[in-house]
Design a protein around this motif. Structure first.
Motif, PDB file in Angstrom:
ATOM      1  N   PHE A  13       0.889  -1.275  -0.090  1.00 61.52           N
ATOM      2  CA  PHE A  13      -0.089   0.154   0.027  1.00 61.52           C
ATOM      3  C   PHE A  13       0.675   1.147   0.062  1.00 61.52           C
ATOM      4  O   PHE A  13       0.327   2.491   0.116  1.00 61.52           O
ATOM      5  N   HIS A  14       2.030   1.265   0.029  1.00 66.46           N
ATOM      6  CA  HIS A  14       3.031   2.300   0.167  1.00 66.46           C
ATOM      7  C   HIS A  14       4.139   2.294  -0.853  1.00 66.46           C
ATOM      8  O   HIS A  14       5.237   2.896  -0.610  1.00 66.46           O
ATOM      9  N   THR A  15       3.904   1.890  -2.176  1.00 66.07           N
ATOM     10  CA  THR A  15       4.646   1.689  -3.214  1.00 66.07           C
ATOM     11  C   THR A  15       4.974   3.108  -3.479  1.00 66.07           C
ATOM     12  O   THR A  15       6.276   3.478  -4.212  1.00 66.07           O
ATOM     13  N   GLU A  16       4.213   4.061  -3.639  1.00 71.01           N
ATOM     14  CA  GLU A  16       4.317   5.409  -3.897  1.00 71.01           C
ATOM     15  C   GLU A  16       5.216   6.009  -2.940  1.00 71.01           C
ATOM     16  O   GLU A  16       6.296   6.988  -3.373  1.00 71.01           O
ATOM     17  N   ASP A  17       5.239   5.785  -1.617  1.00 72.13           N
ATOM     18  CA  ASP A  17       6.184   6.241  -0.571  1.00 72.13           C
ATOM     19  C   ASP A  17       7.561   5.944  -0.894  1.00 72.13           C
ATOM     20  O   ASP A  17       8.386   6.528  -0.605  1.00 72.13           O
ATOM     21  N   ILE A  18       7.730   4.813  -0.980  1.00 65.98           N
ATOM     22  CA  ILE A  18       8.950   4.123  -1.099  1.00 65.98           C
ATOM     23  C   ILE A  18       9.818   4.642  -2.494  1.00 65.98           C
ATOM     24  O   ILE A  18      10.764   5.008  -2.532  1.00 65.98           O
ATOM     25  N   ALA A  19       8.851   4.689  -3.752  1.00 62.39           N
ATOM     26  CA  ALA A  19       9.247   5.337  -4.864  1.00 62.39           C
ATOM     27  C   ALA A  19       9.929   6.667  -4.615  1.00 62.39           C
ATOM     28  O   ALA A  19      10.693   7.274  -5.214  1.00 62.39           O
ATOM     29  N   LEU A  20       8.809   7.710  -3.799  1.00 59.09           N
ATOM     30  CA  LEU A  20       9.586   8.770  -3.451  1.00 59.09           C
ATOM     31  C   LEU A  20      10.838   9.021  -2.690  1.00 59.09           C
ATOM     32  O   LEU A  20      11.735   9.729  -2.772  1.00 59.09           O
ATOM     33  N   LEU A  21      10.936   7.872  -1.789  1.00 58.13           N
ATOM     34  CA  LEU A  21      12.179   7.955  -0.999  1.00 58.13           C
ATOM     35  C   LEU A  21      13.489   7.515  -2.056  1.00 58.13           C
ATOM     36  O   LEU A  21      14.311   8.167  -1.927  1.00 58.13           O
ATOM     37  N   LYS A  22      13.236   6.687  -2.710  1.00 61.86           N
ATOM     38  CA  LYS A  22      14.203   6.143  -3.788  1.00 61.86           C
ATOM     39  C   LYS A  22      14.504   7.403  -4.760  1.00 61.86           C
ATOM     40  O   LYS A  22      15.478   7.599  -5.126  1.00 61.86           O
ATOM     41  N   GLU A  23      13.697   8.199  -5.191  1.00 62.73           N
ATOM     42  CA  GLU A  23      13.800   9.290  -6.075  1.00 62.73           C
ATOM     43  C   GLU A  23      14.536  10.405  -5.338  1.00 62.73           C
ATOM     44  O   GLU A  23      15.429  11.088  -5.829  1.00 62.73           O
ATOM     45  N   LEU A  24      14.206  10.800  -4.066  1.00 62.22           N
ATOM     46  CA  LEU A  24      14.915  11.613  -3.192  1.00 62.22           C
ATOM     47  C   LEU A  24      16.344  11.166  -2.914  1.00 62.22           C
ATOM     48  O   LEU A  24      17.159  11.884  -3.108  1.00 62.22           O
ATOM     49  N   ALA A  25      16.467   9.730  -2.784  1.00 61.18           N
ATOM     50  CA  ALA A  25      17.768   9.464  -2.611  1.00 61.18           C
ATOM     51  C   ALA A  25      18.673   9.404  -3.735  1.00 61.18           C
ATOM     52  O   ALA A  25      19.989   9.782  -3.788  1.00 61.18           O
ATOM     53  N   HIS A  26      18.008   9.320  -5.019  1.00 60.37           N
ATOM     54  CA  HIS A  26      18.826   9.450  -6.032  1.00 60.37           C
ATOM     55  C   HIS A  26      19.154  10.962  -6.442  1.00 60.37           C
ATOM     56  O   HIS A  26      20.233  11.330  -7.054  1.00 60.37           O
ATOM     57  N   THR A  27      18.227  12.042  -6.224  1.00 58.88           N
ATOM     58  CA  THR A  27      18.505  13.152  -6.320  1.00 58.88           C
ATOM     59  C   THR A  27      19.546  13.645  -5.426  1.00 58.88           C
ATOM     60  O   THR A  27      20.280  14.523  -6.017  1.00 58.88           O
ATOM     61  N   TYR A  28      19.357  13.524  -4.201  1.00 59.66           N
ATOM     62  CA  TYR A  28      20.259  14.466  -3.006  1.00 59.66           C
ATOM     63  C   TYR A  28      21.684  13.432  -3.089  1.00 59.66           C
ATOM     64  O   TYR A  28      22.667  13.910  -2.442  1.00 59.66           O
ATOM     65  N   HIS A  29      21.558  12.041  -3.314  1.00 58.65           N
ATOM     66  CA  HIS A  29      22.494  11.374  -3.017  1.00 58.65           C
ATOM     67  C   HIS A  29      22.917  10.204  -3.932  1.00 58.65           C
ATOM     68  O   HIS A  29      22.999   8.957  -4.177  1.00 58.65           O
ATOM     69  N   GLN A  31      25.469   8.859  -5.330  1.00 56.92           N
ATOM     70  CA  GLN A  31      26.658   7.854  -5.052  1.00 56.92           C
ATOM     71  C   GLN A  31      26.003   7.025  -4.109  1.00 56.92           C
ATOM     72  O   GLN A  31      26.790   5.969  -3.728  1.00 56.92           O
ATOM     73  N   GLY A  32      24.879   7.052  -3.722  1.00 59.32           N
ATOM     74  CA  GLY A  32      24.538   6.041  -2.712  1.00 59.32           C
ATOM     75  C   GLY A  32      24.114   6.666  -1.326  1.00 59.32           C
ATOM     76  O   GLY A  32      24.685   7.959  -1.047  1.00 59.32           O
ATOM     77  N   MET A  33      23.220   6.312  -0.302  1.00 58.98           N
ATOM     78  CA  MET A  33      22.778   6.999   0.735  1.00 58.98           C
ATOM     79  C   MET A  33      23.007   6.104   1.936  1.00 58.98           C
ATOM     80  O   MET A  33      22.708   4.827   1.737  1.00 58.98           O
ATOM     81  N   THR A  34      23.727   6.506   3.055  1.00 61.45           N
ATOM     82  CA  THR A  34      23.675   5.730   4.328  1.00 61.45           C
ATOM     83  C   THR A  34      22.950   6.342   5.381  1.00 61.45           C
ATOM     84  O   THR A  34      22.368   7.615   4.971  1.00 61.45           O
ATOM     85  N   LEU A  35      22.498   5.641   6.055  1.00 62.98           N
ATOM     86  CA  LEU A  35      21.614   6.223   7.216  1.00 62.98           C
ATOM     87  C   LEU A  35      22.087   7.182   8.127  1.00 62.98           C
ATOM     88  O   LEU A  35      21.498   7.956   8.502  1.00 62.98           O
TER      89      LEU A  35
END
Length: 104
Positions: A13-29, A31-35
């Motif tokens: 039910f949260h595929t859009e939310d996960i896609a947004l996180l991946k999009e933001l990670a790609h935009t801001y990071h 080279q990859g994102m660490t917690l």
């Protein structure tokens, strides 16, 4: 109020939310994102301060989830569930092991 069990959150039910996180990670990071991006401890022995910087993508995503759901407990549970699904936590995150990995 009871504690929300994160495994009860159906990520289908949260595929859009996960896609947004991946999009933001790609935009801001790209080279990859660490917690945890940076950790700093002050030099003061009596009143030391621990500063932890989390990635900007995660901060922006949390803001969006809070705006979307208006339920702090649910958003915290969702964050944990999504990070578990993305394999950020190695085993039990409360057991003291390394708790971050990268997203590409």
């Amino acid at each position: 109020m009871g504690r929300m069990i994160t495994t009860d959150i159906d990520l289908d039910f949260h595929t859009e939310d996960i896609a947004l996180l991946k999009e933001l990670a790609h935009t801001y990071h790209p080279q990859g994102m660490t917690l945890i991006e940076k950790m700093r401890v002050s030099d003061e022995k009596e009143n030391f301060i621990l500063t932890i910087q989390v990635p900007r993508a995660l901060v922006e995503w949390v803001k969006e989830m809070n705006h979307k759901y208006h339920d702090r407990a649910f958003v915290l549970a969702l964050i944990r569930r999504v990070l578990e699904e993305l394999d950020f936590f190695e085993g039990d995150p409360d057991c003291g092991r390394k708790i971050y990995r990268s997203i590409h």
